[in-house]
Design an enzyme around this catalytic site. Structure first.
Site, PDB file in Angstrom:
ATOM      1  N   LYS A   1      76.831  37.147  34.076  1.00 28.59           N
ATOM      2  CA  LYS A   1      78.103  36.798  33.446  1.00 28.59           C
ATOM      3  C   LYS A   1      77.995  37.149  31.980  1.00 28.59           C
ATOM      4  O   LYS A   1      77.017  36.801  31.308  1.00 28.59           O
ATOM      5  CB  LYS A   1      78.361  35.285  33.602  1.00 28.59           C
ATOM      6  CG  LYS A   1      79.688  34.843  33.026  1.00 28.59           C
ATOM      7  CD  LYS A   1      80.803  35.048  34.025  1.00 28.59           C
ATOM      8  CE  LYS A   1      82.185  35.022  33.379  1.00 28.59           C
ATOM      9  NZ  LYS A   1      82.578  36.336  32.792  1.00 28.59           N
TER      10      LYS A   1
ATOM     11  N   LYS B   1      75.735  41.736  30.086  1.00 28.39           N
ATOM     12  CA  LYS B   1      76.656  42.213  29.040  1.00 28.39           C
ATOM     13  C   LYS B   1      76.926  43.686  29.274  1.00 28.39           C
ATOM     14  O   LYS B   1      76.106  44.384  29.858  1.00 28.39           O
ATOM     15  CB  LYS B   1      76.017  42.043  27.658  1.00 28.39           C
ATOM     16  CG  LYS B   1      77.013  42.024  26.528  1.00 28.39           C
ATOM     17  CD  LYS B   1      77.576  40.639  26.334  1.00 28.39           C
ATOM     18  CE  LYS B   1      78.629  40.573  25.278  1.00 28.39           C
ATOM     19  NZ  LYS B   1      78.931  39.172  24.930  1.00 28.39           N
TER      20      LYS B   1
ATOM     21  N   ASP C   1      85.161  40.640  25.061  1.00 30.53           N
ATOM     22  CA  ASP C   1      84.288  40.503  23.895  1.00 30.53           C
ATOM     23  C   ASP C   1      85.026  41.302  22.812  1.00 30.53           C
ATOM     24  O   ASP C   1      86.224  41.581  22.975  1.00 30.53           O
ATOM     25  CB  ASP C   1      82.884  41.075  24.187  1.00 30.53           C
ATOM     26  CG  ASP C   1      81.840  40.630  23.151  1.00 30.53           C
ATOM     27  OD1 ASP C   1      81.340  39.509  23.269  1.00 30.53           O
ATOM     28  OD2 ASP C   1      81.551  41.389  22.208  1.00 30.53           O
TER      29      ASP C   1
HETATM   30  N1  GLU Z   1      81.952  37.632  25.265  1.00 27.55           N
HETATM   31  C1  GLU Z   1      81.890  36.208  25.307  1.00 27.55           C
HETATM   32  C2  GLU Z   1      80.504  35.759  24.935  1.00 27.55           C
HETATM   33  O1  GLU Z   1      79.888  36.353  24.082  1.00 27.55           O
HETATM   34  C3  GLU Z   1      82.429  35.640  26.609  1.00 27.55           C
HETATM   35  C4  GLU Z   1      81.745  36.102  27.851  1.00 27.55           C
HETATM   36  C5  GLU Z   1      82.390  35.628  29.151  1.00 27.55           C
HETATM   37  O2  GLU Z   1      83.368  34.910  29.104  1.00 27.55           O
HETATM   38  O3  GLU Z   1      81.858  36.020  30.201  1.00 27.55           O
HETATM   39  O4  GLU Z   1      79.985  34.769  25.385  1.00 27.55           O
END
Ligand code: GLU
Length: 444
Positions: free
Chosen positions: A90, A126, A166
């Site tokens: 995730k 990511k 993001d």
């Molecule tokens: N990009 C966000 C983070 O850095 C959210 C990631 C998500 O919701 O999966 O945590």
């Protein structure tokens, strides 16, 4: 040489030209020293740290797309599936010209511990691309997103890997990507989070990272005899995190006087007008000069400078390494007493050390910005049960999660004799759960 130092050396040698990844690994492993020493024999035998710093899997792919003039462009897409010990991978998708494998690996590595801290069943991953959304038409954004997902869809799924937004990836991009995933895979499933409300998104997900940052900060301050109410705050950034951090800070009775974007920053002595900021940034996708032009109390400055304003609390919500040692010195000299990270790793290692040495309450992003991904996990739950919860329900759960995160890391720091060191506390608390799950699942 200690096990921690050995592994840090290996990471630097085996991943050349990835300074942000080295930085993230160093920060985590340095603060795990005591935990690692207490279990050194077993961890070494099981190559636990080596497994932790090596992604389970990483994809790098070509993303060709056609612009409005018929010109073809080629960007690079990435997805790093870092660790699935406690749940499906995730983490967000960053679209920014600075994206490279090292940046995605640093973010993916951080995500493991952040997701663990939420207490929810999500692993760390990511992705993203060096595509620059700035100045692109809607059609060009769609062309890019569809091409990106045409490749990415082979590696993700509601029970394997669930990307989200993001920097550069918001509701519009998630919508285009979701449509393409559904079209190719023929699956209407919760494969992405941060979706629109009409097709499976969760109420409060948009606000979650910024709101969560303030819920965390509020709890940290309360437990240290301080309060947000009446405080003056500097925020950097003007994206999704910054906007909702400013809104919640104001609801809690603080005055936020700054915001910034890639070209400059604003100082608004009367406090930021969030509705105007939203209009400029979310609707018009314009520069902060437009905010200053519409608001007599605001000054616009080119370049960087939000940390030069005397404030009680600083909330870096822009991007990695945006708060340097000189900024930290300036904040301390100006009487600032708390720094809570809304972005991922916005404070350099030297600046973090300086702030901590000078008694500043310092909240690391992997704890204080975990509200976004936590609410993503709540979106996954809603998708799985094919129900939608109310705003109050989601927001209430988010508040509990952020308060729990604070106490978990506060306890972890105390257990290892590092009271008040929230960086160490966050890394230890996040690590413990992941290690437990990795150990239980054998050598994989
Ligand atoms: N990009 C966000 C983070 O850095 C959210 C990631 C998500 O919701 O999966 O945590």
């Amino acid at each position: 040489m200690s096990y921690v130092d050995e592994v840090i050396e290996q990471v630097v040698a085996q991943n050349p030209a990835e300074p942000e990844f080295h930085q993230a690994v160093k920060e985590v492993l340095e603060s795990l020293r005591a935990v690692v020493e207490a279990n050194e024999e077993v961890f070494r035998r099981d190559a636990l740290l080596e497994r932790l710093v090596n992604p389970e899997r990483q994809f790098k792919f070509r993303v060709p797309w056609v612009d409005d003039k018929g010109q073809v462009h080629v960007n690079t897409g990435y997805r790093v599936q870092f660790n699935s010990a406690i749940g499906p991978y995730k983490g967000g998708l960053r679209l920014h010209p600075s994206v490279n494998l090292g940046i995605i690996k640093f973010l993916g590595f951080e995500q493991i511990f952040k997701n663990s801290l939420t207490g929810l069943p999500i692993g760390g991953g990511k992705g993203g691309s060096d595509f620059d959304p700035k100045g692109k038409s809607d059609r060009e954004i769609m062309a890019f997103c569809q091409s990106f997902m045409t490749e990415l869809c082979k590696y993700i799924g509601a029970d394997t890997d669930v990307p989200a937004g993001d920097i550069g990836t918001g509701a519009r991009e998630i919508g285009y990507m979701f449509g393409q995933y559904k079209r190719i895979r023929g699956l209407y499933e919760g494969v992405l989070t941060g979706k629109g409300l009409s097709y499976g998104g969760s109420l409060a997900r948009t606000e979650a990272t910024g709101y969560g940052l303030l819920y965390f900060t509020d709890e940290m301050l309360k437990c240290n005899g301080k309060s947000i109410k009446g405080a003056t705050i500097a925020v950097s950034g003007a994206g999704n995190v910054a906007i909702y951090a400013i809104q919640k800070a104001q609801q809690l009775g603080a005055k936020v006087v700054t915001a910034s974007d890639s070209t400059g920053w604003i100082y608004d002595k009367d406090g930021i007008d969030v509705e105007l900021l939203k209009e400029v940034k979310e609707v018009k996708r314009a520069r902060l000069t437009e905010y200053a032009a519409a608001r007599p109390s605001a000054e616009y400055h080119e370049g960087r400078g939000v940390w030069s304003i005397p404030v009680d609390i600083a909330l870096p919500c822009a991007t990695q390494n945006e708060l340097h040692l000189e900024d930290a010195k300036q904040l301390v000299a100006n009487g600032c007493y708390a720094v809570a990270e809304g972005a991922n790793m916005p404070t350099t290692l030297e600046a973090t050390e300086y702030l901590q040495k000078n008694g500043i309450l310092f909240a690391p992003g992997k704890a204080s910005n975990a509200g976004g991904v936590a609410t993503s996990a709540l979106e996954m739950s809603q998708n799985s049960e094919r129900l939608s919860w109310t705003f109050e329900e989601v927001d209430g759960k988010l508040q509990n999660i952020m308060v729990n995160i604070f106490h978990n890391l506060d306890d972890a720091a105390k257990r290892y004799g590092m009271e008040g060191n929230y960086v160490a506390g966050a890394n230890i608390a996040g690590f413990e759960k992941v290690v437990d799950a990795m150990t239980a699942q054998g050598i994989v």
